[in-house]
Design an enzyme around this catalytic site. Structure first.
Site, PDB file in Angstrom:
ATOM      1  CG  HIS A   1      -2.216  -0.695   0.985  1.00 11.81           C
ATOM      2  ND1 HIS A   1      -2.316  -2.061   0.984  1.00 11.81           N
ATOM      3  CD2 HIS A   1      -3.464  -0.230   0.706  1.00 11.81           C
ATOM      4  CE1 HIS A   1      -3.568  -2.406   0.735  1.00 11.81           C
ATOM      5  NE2 HIS A   1      -4.292  -1.315   0.555  1.00 11.81           N
TER       6      HIS A   1
ATOM      7  CE  LYS B   1      -6.395 -10.440  11.514  1.00 12.37           C
ATOM      8  NZ  LYS B   1      -6.272  -9.686  12.762  1.00 12.37           N
TER       9      LYS B   1
END
Lengths: 177, 279
Positions: free
Chosen positions: A38, A103
């Protein structure tokens, strides 16, 4: 409600039909990216350069798999905790990223950006590394190979069992314990 | 005095990591199945079933339970009458870690803290040694994932805070962690000692076989009370709601100073991984 969706999504896919709490069986192409990938994607954007993948209608899965054993496409590959990607998320959603898989809860800015862009966040069961390994039919490194487990990879998945945790209206399962 | 070759330590460390990254604490499956019976949320039951299936799949296919095969934490309780021959002890342990993570196809997640450069073999291990009576070495290994490690906390409470203060801080830690540490969690709690000993005891408490209460009746009662409070939070498996937020609470107590009450909470995800051997 249960949905079967195949990625990448077509431009006319109605994201609003998927609501927080719905089950999703996901198939098709999914890109892996976690913290380091990222960071690199956003650095490319900052430098005004093109990304190595087209994010329009695409899904990103926050995972860093274990190395594949011989004759296996991938190793164990459950999700990692998503909030660490929140600071990068709006930039990618603005480019058309449609689905995120991870998650744990998301921050407000990430959710606001999801609503603005009509994206959804799907929860995968953390720690179920072997279970998700069985859903992956192929895996290839697309970019940032030097990052090892954190490289950007293209996975082909079949019937990955997920739950819509935050939908494109911003409704979230995490808000109601 | 008894001589122990450092190679025996390397071999044991390697075998224990190979085992523990694939096979969880044997108490885990029964606890998950028990939770499945008591869980009222449908999503939570789905998740708990996936976790049971994951244990079976990992075991049958020799795959790591979780892709985060952790940082390698090793406890060595070394008998005072043991003489270790051969390599330096830390080298012997790191060699065992290196071999296990290579041969097991485990993820190498360890890197330099600030420059973020991966060491390539999941070393160095975090090594805790203590000298015990006797002529044996007890080796305990615990691959520790960081989704849950990141949610761990240390508190320097005051004597006035007392037992109730400890309970509130443990519950608060779980509440603030929410769905991040892969609940249902197990909590290692270190009470007393100093700043660093509380944290070490919190980690050590996680080595206790899952499902065993503290041998101290008062601590066992506190563990039960905490478990009840935590499971009333409604966080549930993966933070998606339900009454299964924690599977167990393990407390280790140590004497402390008249002026303080240190408390550390080490959060462990449901993948309770540790293995022990005495050589």
């Amino acid at each position: 409600m249960e949905h079967r969706i195949t990625l990448p999504l077509s431009a006319d896919f109605d994201m609003l039909q998927i609501k927080a709490g719905d089950k999703v069986l996901l198939s098709g192409t999914v890109f892996t990216a976690r913290d380091a990938a990222h960071k690199k994607l956003v650095e490319l954007l900052d430098a005004g350069r093109a990304l190595p993948v087209d994010l329009r209608g695409a899904a990103v899965y926050y995972t860093g798999p274990t190395p594949a054993k011989p004759c296996e496409p991938i190793g164990s590959c459950g999700p990692t905790t998503s909030y660490r990607m929140d600071c990068y998320t709006p930039r990618l959603l603005d480019l058309g990223l449609a689905v995120m898989i991870g998650k744990g809860p998301r921050g407000k800015e990430a959710v606001d950006s999801m609503v603005r862009n009509g994206a959804i966040y799907l929860a995968a069961t953390g720690g179920a590394g072997a279970l998700f390994q069985a859903c992956v039919t192929s895996c290839e490194v697309v970019a940032f190979g030097e990052l090892g487990a954190e490289a950007l990879m293209r996975l082909e998945v079949s019937d990955m069992p997920l739950i819509c945790a935050v939908d494109a209206r911003g409704a979230s399962l995490y808000n109601k314990p | 005095m008894r001589n122990v070759d450092s190679g025996a330590i390397t071999l044991a460390v390697k075998e224990l990591f190979l085992e523990s990254c694939i096979h969880p604490d044997p108490g885990l499956r029964p606890l998950l199945c028990g939770a499945l019976v008591n869980e009222t949320s449908g999503i939570a039951r789905d998740i708990l079933s996936q976790l049971v299936k994951n244990i079976e799949l990992a075991g049958s296919r020799a795959l790591p339970l979780c892709q985060d095969t952790g940082m390698a934490v090793v406890f060595l309780d070394i008998g005072q009458g043991v003489h270790i021959k051969g390599a330096w002890l830390a080298d012997a342990v790191n060699e065992g870690v290196r071999q296990a993570y290579q041969e097991g196809f485990f993820r190498k997640s360890v890197l330099t803290a600030l420059s973020r450069k991966n060491t390539g073999d999941n070393t160095p291990a975090v090594l805790h040694t203590q000298i015990i009576p006797g002529e044996t070495i007890k080796i305990s290994v615990a691959p520790k994932g960081f989704g849950s490690e990141n949610m761990s906390r240390v508190f320097m409470l005051t004597p006035a805070d007392g037992k109730q203060g400890v309970i509130e801080k443990v519950v608060e830690t779980v509440r603030l962690a929410g769905g991040n540490p892969c609940p249902p969690v197990v909590l290692g709690v270190g009470v007393g000692g100093t700043f660093e000993l509380a944290a070490l005891n919190a980690k050590r408490a996680l080595l206790r076989p899952l499902g065993e209460p503290s041998e101290d009746a008062q601590l066992a009662a506190m563990e039960r009370e905490l478990l009840e409070r935590i499971n009333a939070l409604g966080i549930g498996p993966m933070g998606l709601g339900g009454n299964t937020t924690a599977l167990a609470v393990h407390i280790l107590e140590h004497p402390t100073h008249i002026a303080g009450l240190p408390v550390a909470v080490n959060v462990q995800c449901h993948c309770v991984r540790h293995a022990e051997r005495t050589i």
